[in-house]
Design an enzyme around this catalytic site. Structure first.
Site, PDB file in Angstrom:
ATOM      1  CG  ASP A 135     -36.645  60.328 -32.551  1.00  0.00           C
ATOM      2  OD1 ASP A 135     -37.256  60.487 -31.474  1.00  0.00           O
ATOM      3  OD2 ASP A 135     -35.453  59.972 -32.619  1.00  0.00           O
TER       4      ASP A 135
ATOM      5  CG  ASP B 134     -33.283  55.635 -33.874  1.00  0.00           C
ATOM      6  OD1 ASP B 134     -34.330  54.968 -33.900  1.00  0.00           O
ATOM      7  OD2 ASP B 134     -32.733  55.981 -32.813  1.00  0.00           O
TER       8      ASP B 134
ATOM      9  CG  ASP C 186     -37.799  56.735 -33.372  1.00  0.00           C
ATOM     10  OD1 ASP C 186     -38.368  57.102 -32.343  1.00  0.00           O
ATOM     11  OD2 ASP C 186     -36.697  57.172 -33.739  1.00  0.00           O
TER      12      ASP C 186
END
Length: 703
Positions: free
Chosen positions: A389, A588, A592
């Site tokens: 991410d 995190d 996500d």
């Protein structure tokens, strides 16, 4: 009345009347004897094992002494003296020595065998039980009714077998516990008291009584009792016990702190944000315990093999006994039967996977890496792609000023001074970034008058006697100010994914300030390491392609998946998996979470206080992306240990079973077999424990 929380059932108990146990430097309180037993049983079990081993070794020494006395006639004819029915003094003495050893020290093994058979299962306890009790019963019959048997009795053999088996199990358990020592130490980290502000006074209260929202004072040198947020003070905090970070971390107002870390230099006042089972330490312990209790899919294979292997061994033992009974004597056949049963005991096979996982989990805990399940350890070996991410994972998650350019005889310092002074009263993230940049560069801010925010365009104000504006092109167009001369500079900065703010002073363009969410310092080294490990790296983000590509170019990432909304990230992972990729997703753990769950391995990264929110199979406590490579490498090394353990266990049985069945171990075959079985198990455990020696190789990854 002081209350404490029962660590087993979670009930509040009165410390004055509750049952208690001192473990290390801490005292734990329990509501009932059953809770106390659950919590302290592992320590008591180890002591019980030690007593059983001592009993068998004492019995073995006594039996050996009697044997020497009998053979060499050290006690005259007393040993050979015949009692009733042909019973000799020697045989009676051996029987008296062996009976309590066999039946007391070996009771747990026999009970395990009984429970296994009752559940229609045959495990290693069954093999040991048959070997030990067969030797004891045959020896007892030989002692009291020598006419019914051939040759000597085997009461000493029964004691020897049990001694080797129990000693092996005890040493194995000691090694296993040492492998998990770093995990058990976590239980002792949290302080027992906290200094809470109540009614304007400092009051020391048990940690169990601290509530969310309480204000706590931590003096220099003290442990931080719970997770919280600093509301005043400045200090450095030693977090290495939980995160492995050797350098103390600076903490100031707004910083989050983790319970059980050590305040080093200054006085801190914090507000409790997580207490009890919600603290980072409690969550870490819980996840590590889950990982220890889990098994990799390869363990299921080993379990299936064992289920077929044990009945097969009984068949081989029966065939060997029959052959040697027909071709030789009952005594020879009986010894070979015992040897086959004992040497084939699949102890090494049964512990091959759990000992390696336990060692890997313990090693990871030292580095702030939590392996949550054996399943993820096994998948790491086949990993082919790591997807990151962007916001908050690869980048810091907040904008930072990257460029300050000046025009029309203004200096960069003046541009930053005007921009930061104008933005000082704004709460916009970009404003905060500009003010921080000025503070870091020691630029003195000026007073502001007539401040006005212009939504969607920027701000304007009076600084001194000058009209200052800071905003985008639209703001300049409304004021009739041309920025055509600096358009190439603006376009270049925007092509790099940066947000550009134009500063004008008294109607003249003075300069531009550019900001962006910058990569973390550890991002580029982490990605370079993953590429050296022959892994593909991709970035997944909801940002536009221009911004995403700018970050990817800085970090050396060639594959970018942009414009993806949070709920679409899992679908993006599915598409990569459809391409044949074995995917690890790094995020995190909040927005996500679906992607972390969809990935073959979810790697959650973030500060320790976010542990409760993480959903990954591997959790990295520190906000250091280099730990991604470290976690993958640790998983692979753990899996390599599992495989080498299984190879050793299978090879041992394949080689030694024919040796025993062919009668090559001689008259003392059963004892040699028991010793070999113990050595094989210890070899597997020792091989797993060598993960502790992997420090140098792991540290090289972080250089």
């Amino acid at each position: 009345m002081v209350k404490a929380r029962d660590p087993v059932c979670g009930m509040d108990v009165d410390t004055e009347t509750a049952l208690s146990a001192k473990i290390g430097d801490r005292t734990y309180y329990f509501c009932s004897q059953s809770c106390l037993d659950v919590y302290t049983a592992p320590e008591r079990e180890l002591k019980t094992m030690k007593r059983r081993v001592a009993l068998t070794l004492l019995g073995a020494v006594a039996a050996a002494g009697l044997r020497v006395a009998f053979i060499f006639g050290l006690m005259g004819g007393i040993m050979a003296l015949q009692l009733v029915g042909g019973l000799s003094v020697y045989n009676l003495a051996i029987f008296i020595v062996s009976t309590p050893v066999v039946w007391v020290a070996g009771f747990r093994i026999y009970k395990g065998a009984y429970l296994s058979l009752r559940n229609r299962n045959i495990n290693m306890d069954v093999l040991v039980t048959v070997g030990v009790l067969a030797g004891w019963f045959y020896g007892a019959v030989n002692a009291f009714f020598p006419a019914l048997t051939q040759g000597e009795g085997y009461l000493e053999v029964a004691i020897g077998i049990l001694a080797f088996v129990l000693l092996g199990k005890y040493i194995e358990e000691l090694i296993r516990r040492r492998s998990a020592a770093s995990i058990r130490k976590l239980l002792e980290l949290q302080p027992t008291m906290a200094r809470v502000i109540k009614d304007g006074k400092e009051v020391d209260v048990p940690i169990e009584e601290v509530q969310t929202g309480d204000v706590i004072i931590i003096k220099p040198g003290e442990k931080i009792p719970i997770d919280g947020k600093v509301i005043s003070g400045y200090s450095s905090v030693d977090e290495k016990l939980l995160t492995g970070e050797s350098i103390p971390v600076e903490k100031r107002e707004g910083s989050e702190v983790i319970g059980a870390t050590i305040n080093k230099t200054g006085l801190l006042t914090i507000e409790a944000t997580r207490v009890g089972d919600d603290t980072a330490l409690s969550q870490i312990i819980h996840m590590v315990e889950e990982a220890q209790a889990s098994s990799a899919p390869v363990q299921k294979f080993a379990d299936r093999v064992t289920a077929y292997f044990v009945p097969m061994i009984f068949t081989v033992a029966a065939i060997s006994f029959t052959y040697w009974y027909v071709t030789d004597t009952f005594t020879r056949a009986f010894l070979i039967l015992l040897a086959v049963l004992l040497i084939a005991c699949p102890c090494a096979l049964g512990i091959a996977t759990p000992t390696a996982i336990l060692a890997g989990v313990g090693k990871g805990a030292e580095y702030g890496i939590l392996l949550r399940s054996g399943e993820y350890v096994e998948k790491a070996r086949k990993l082919s792609m790591v997807v990151f991410d962007k916001t908050g994972t690869l980048t810091k998650g907040e904008p930072s000023v990257t460029d300050v350019k000046s025009f029309n005889h203004f200096t960069s310092t003046e541009v930053l001074q005007f921009a930061a002074s104008a933005e000082k009263g704004s709460e916009h993230p970009l404003a905060d970034a500009i003010v921080k940049k000025a503070e870091n560069d020691n630029v003195e801010l000026q007073s502001v008058n007539s401040f006005e925010a212009l939504p969607g365009r920027g701000i304007q104000c009076i600084i001194g006697d000058k009209k200052v504006m800071l905003g985008n092109r639209k703001l300049l167009e409304e004021q009739g100010i041309s920025a055509s001369d600096i358009e190439p500079d603006i376009a270049k900065l925007e092509s790099q994914g940066k947000t550009v703010m134009i500063l004008t002073v008294e109607g003249k363009v003075a300069g531009v300030v550019a900001a962006m969410d910058t990569p973390k310092e550890s991002a580029a080294p982490a990605i370079a390491q993953l590429r050296r490990m022959k892994l593909d790296v991709a970035m997944l983000t909801g940002d536009n392609e221009r911004t995403a590509n700018a970050i990817a170019e800085q970090l050396g990432i060639t594959r970018v998946i942009a414009n993806v909304l949070p709920w679409q990230k899992a679908d993006a992972i599915k598409r990569l998996q459809a391409e044949g990729k074995v995917v690890a997703m790094v995020g995190d753990g909040i927005n996500d979470a679906p992607a972390l769950a969809q990935a073959d391995i979810g790697i959650a990264i973030g500060s320790g206080t976010d542990i409760a929110k993480e959903t990954g199979g591997i959790v990295l406590i520190k906000d250091d992306l280099r730990d991604v490579a470290l976690g993958i490498e640790l998983s692979k090394k753990t899996m390599n240990k599992i495989n080498s353990n299984l190879v050793w266990a299978f090879m041992y049985n394949v080689i030694m079973i024919p040796v025993a069945a062919l009668g090559l171990l001689g008259p003392q075959g059963p004892m040699y077999a028991a010793a070999a079985m113990a050595v094989s198990s210890l070899t597997v455990v020792g091989n797993s424990a060598t993960l502790k020696l992997a420090k140098f190789k792991f540290d090289k990854i972080k250089q």
